[in-house]
Design an enzyme around this catalytic site. Structure first.
Site, PDB file in Angstrom:
ATOM      1  N   LYS A  52      50.417  33.411  32.710  1.00 28.47           N
ATOM      2  CA  LYS A  52      48.977  33.353  33.952  1.00 28.47           C
ATOM      3  C   LYS A  52      48.899  35.048  34.038  1.00 28.47           C
ATOM      4  O   LYS A  52      48.713  35.792  34.613  1.00 28.47           O
ATOM      5  CB  LYS A  52      49.286  32.514  34.643  1.00 28.47           C
ATOM      6  CG  LYS A  52      49.023  30.961  34.692  1.00 28.47           C
ATOM      7  CD  LYS A  52      49.604  30.046  35.722  1.00 28.47           C
ATOM      8  CE  LYS A  52      48.841  28.969  35.296  1.00 28.47           C
ATOM      9  NZ  LYS A  52      49.755  27.662  36.289  1.00 28.47           N
ATOM     10  N   GLN A  96      53.238  26.915  40.824  1.00 25.98           N
ATOM     11  CA  GLN A  96      54.200  26.549  39.711  1.00 25.98           C
ATOM     12  C   GLN A  96      54.176  24.584  39.129  1.00 25.98           C
ATOM     13  O   GLN A  96      55.174  24.439  40.223  1.00 25.98           O
ATOM     14  CB  GLN A  96      54.092  27.221  38.640  1.00 25.98           C
ATOM     15  CG  GLN A  96      54.445  26.051  37.024  1.00 25.98           C
ATOM     16  CD  GLN A  96      52.779  26.035  36.802  1.00 25.98           C
ATOM     17  OE1 GLN A  96      51.971  27.516  37.503  1.00 25.98           O
ATOM     18  NE2 GLN A  96      52.995  25.469  35.362  1.00 25.98           N
ATOM     19  N   ASP A 119      44.101  26.598  43.000  1.00 27.05           N
ATOM     20  CA  ASP A 119      44.629  25.599  41.440  1.00 27.05           C
ATOM     21  C   ASP A 119      43.354  24.717  41.874  1.00 27.05           C
ATOM     22  O   ASP A 119      43.422  23.965  41.134  1.00 27.05           O
ATOM     23  CB  ASP A 119      45.671  25.539  41.683  1.00 27.05           C
ATOM     24  CG  ASP A 119      46.887  26.111  41.013  1.00 27.05           C
ATOM     25  OD1 ASP A 119      46.169  25.899  39.230  1.00 27.05           O
ATOM     26  OD2 ASP A 119      48.160  25.704  40.873  1.00 27.05           O
TER      27      ASP A 119
END
Ligand code: GUN
Length: 292
Positions: A52, A96, A119
């Site tokens: 990422k 995460q 997200d």
């Protein structure tokens, strides 16, 4: 059979984003800034977050990686989320997953400002997606839809079987596939660990989206001739053939299924790169304040 090359499509999209960012910055606009919180040292999470951060560089974004050891308390993590919510330079951020067991993932997700939730995990974004309102759509489902779109795969009126009912992939991709739109307008069946007649249900599908996390679960006898197969599985299976000591393995027994289908995504190089690039697209939208 045609291979769906997620890696190539992702590279194309990153170039498109980088070009747009160059124009924005040249016009005096703000460089989008993505922050990522990584707790602990889980091998898979380390790899995903590294990808990422790298993708941010390729797109011309600013990125910040914030690391904590896995003994961080929930309160400390929630404080960091609050700090990022209030940091005007940060356009979007992710925490995460998975998190250590002593931390409630749901509490952390709900603490994120939904306007920075690139997200797409916050209930406001999930709810808005389910009724077709502008929102951050979670990255893996968005990446799958983008692949189907770029390969001109017809989903309208087709029978689509989603294997898996996770909040991150199964449920949202089922929602998107059934929604009015193109891709979309499919007749969707969601199967899971308690489903009966799973093989027969799969056998009737025009499109199978496998997101169980169960290596090589989908075998040739479950697949109709000419079906489209999207493999979301990325299980790290021990292997003595690779330097890292593991091999990323999908939910589909590729070698035997590939011969039967019209399109198939490989693992790696299929859905994975599209997940990262969808996060980049959400970060671009966050930077441009397009949605909220
Ligand atoms: N863990 C596995 N997939 C994801 C994802 O898309 N986002 C975050 N934050 N964690 C994950």
């Amino acid at each position: 059979m045609q291979l769906i090359d997620g890696k190539a499509i992702a590279a194309e999209i990153k170039k498109e984003i980088a070009k747009e960012i160059e124009e924005i910055v040249n016009a005096g606009g703000k460089t989008p800034h993505l922050a990522a919180i990584l707790v602990g040292h889980d091998g898979g999470s380390e790899t995903y977050v590294a990808h990422k951060v790298k993708a941010c560089g390729e797109c011309g974004f600013k990125s910040t990686l914030i690391r904590f050891e896995d003994d961080i308390t929930e309160e400390e993590l929630l404080n960091e989320v609050e700090r990022l919510n209030n940091d005007d330079d940060v356009d979007g951020f992710i925490v995460q997953l998975p998190l250590p067991k002593h931390i409630s993932e749901q509490r952390v997700i709900e603490a994120i400002d939904y306007k920075k939730d690139v997200d797409g995990f916050h209930p406001i974004n999930v709810g808005r997606m389910s009724i077709g309102l502008p929102c951050f759509v979670s990255a893996t489902p968005a990446g799958i839809i983008e692949l189907l779109k770029r390969y001109n795969i017809d989903t309208q009126g087709k029978s689509c079987v989603v294997l898996g009912r996770s909040n991150i992939v199964g449920k949202p991709v089922a929602t998107l596939m059934m929604q009015k739109g193109n891709p979309g307008n499919a007749t969707v069946t969601v199967c899971h660990s308690r489903s009966e007649n799973l093989k027969e249900i799969c056998k009737g599908a025009d499109i199978i989206i496998a997101a169980l996390g169960s290596p090589e679960f989908v075998t040739a006898d479950m697949v109709k001739d000419g079906a489209v197969i999207v493999d979301v599985g990325t299980t790290r299976v021990p292997s003595d053939k690779t330097k890292s000591g593991f091999k990323l393995t999908g939910d589909v027994k590729f070698d035997e299924v590939a011969d039967k289908c019209s399109y198939i995504t490989p693992v790696p190089g299929g859905v994975g790169p599209m997940t990262i690039v969808s996060l980049m697209k959400n970060t671009l939208l966050a930077g441009k304040k397009c949605i909220y």
